[in-house]
Write an enzyme that holds these catalytic residues in place. Structure first.
Site: not given
Ligand SMILES: *Cc1c(COP(=O)(O)O)cnc(C)c1O
Length: 360
Positions: A101, A171, A195
């Site tokens: 990511w 993030d 998540k």
């Molecule tokens: C799942 C995830 C993403 C991507 O998320 P989307 O909503 O599918 O774009 C980005 N960063 C992390 C840390 C993730 O776990």
């Protein structure tokens, strides 16, 4: 009704209480005669829902008044672009690459300016967090970017990088609300909610007010300007109404559970059960350097791909679902987010012990 223990990395397990409440309110939300899915986002009723969700989130995370909370769409991935578009004043930013990511965010930033790799753990397949206490950070960076919990590889920053005065952008998709956080250490915190908080379709951005500007990169779509969203309290256009409503219920559930301090304890307890077993098992091994282990995502392997596949298949039959590792990593991964009960982790470890005995 029969529910499995769902170890999916995302979309992922939600508290049963929340799902039940949503079910109860599905046909008639508190006497409105309609579902939250069916009501105007400009209605008084909905306004209460989104305002209350924001207030509860502020409460949980102790978000200071000089930070805005935005409920947006486009997932975490859209923020990979929105962040440089809004924050790359000097067109230069630093990225710490600790997994897929972060790598994707880094690649996206390169479209908009100079993205500098400040550190990386790619040399050991992202199984650790690099030492970020004294990085060589160019003066003119607009921000330093991290992926705080690496969903795929199962690592977590236990201490934030020393950004040497630069703005920290994080993030937190897969560790959102899993433990207390000092918001003031960040310029921008964001995460997709699928998540650890709610249904896919909502991304939450917490941004310090002075970073919300008009002079974004030329060509930035109106919708991707934080200023547009902040000026309109996330209601510039139709927000992901139903998703935000569920997030709001999860915030209430978290408060009822004792808040983020209690959540941290609960998560540490759960993770310990699994990590302790991984450390003593002769068959299963964790893949992450111990001090960098995530409380949320726990990857492990047997070292034998056929045995891994057998384990995943038999676990599924035993009601333990979605344990297959990410397609880029293989092996197994148990995601044990806030809503995974301790009993779920205990059931997993009991099953692993049994599997180890039977397949020794
Ligand atoms: C799942 C995830 C993403 C991507 O998320 P989307 O909503 O599918 O774009 C980005 N960063 C992390 C840390 C993730 O776990």
């Amino acid at each position: 009704m029969s529910r499995v223990y769902n170890f999916s990395a995302g979309p992922a397990v939600l508290p049963e209480e929340v799902l039940q409440e949503a079910a109860d309110e599905m046909m008639d939300y508190r006497g409105c005669g309609m579902s939250v899915m069916e009501m105007s986002h400009r209605s008084k009723v909905y306004d209460n829902i989104i305002k209350e969700a924001e207030a509860d989130l502020r409460d949980l995370m102790k978000i200071p008044d000089n930070y805005k909370v935005l409920f947006l769409q486009g997932g975490a991935s859209q923020q990979f672009a929105a962040i440089p578009m809004n924050l790359m004043k000097n067109r230069k930013a630093g990225y710490i690459v600790t997994g897929q990511w972060a790598k994707k965010a880094f690649a996206e930033a390169k479209i908009y300016g100079e993205a500098v790799e400040l550190a990386s753990s790619a040399d050991e397949t992202f199984s650790y967090i690099p030492d970020c206490s004294d990085l060589d950070i160019p003066e003119d960076l607009d921000y330093v970017y991290i992926c705080e919990n690496n969903t795929i590889y199962g690592t977590k920053f236990k201490t934030l990088p020393n950004t040497k005065g630069h703005i920290l952008v994080a993030d937190v998709s897969s560790c959102f609300l899993s433990e207390p956080v000092d918001v003031t250490k960040y310029g921008l915190i964001y995460g997709g909610v699928q998540k650890n908080i709610g249904p896919a379709g909502v991304v939450i951005v917490i941004i310090r007010e002075d970073l919300i500007r008009d002079d974004v990169l030329p060509g930035t779509p109106t919708m991707l300007k934080y200023k547009t969203q902040a000026d309109n309290d996330s209601l510039y256009n139709t927000p992901p109404c139903y998703g935000i409503y569920i997030c709001g219920k999860v915030f209430k559930w978290l408060k009822k559970m004792g808040g983020l301090e209690a959540m941290k304890q609960h998560n540490e307890e759960k993770a310990k059960i699994l990590y302790d077993y991984l450390d003593e098992s002769k068959m299963f091994h964790g893949t992450v350097r111990k001090e960098d282990r995530s409380l949320m995502n726990v990857p492990f392997v047997t070292g034998d791909a056929d045995l891994d596949a057998k384990f995943v298949a038999e676990a599924k039959k035993a009601g333990l679902e979605n344990l297959k590792g990410h397609r880029t990593v293989g092996g197994m991964r148990a995601s044990i987010y806030n809503a995974m009960p301790k009993e779920g982790v205990e059931a997993l470890v009991a099953f692993m012990k049994k599997f180890e005995e039977e397949n020794a």
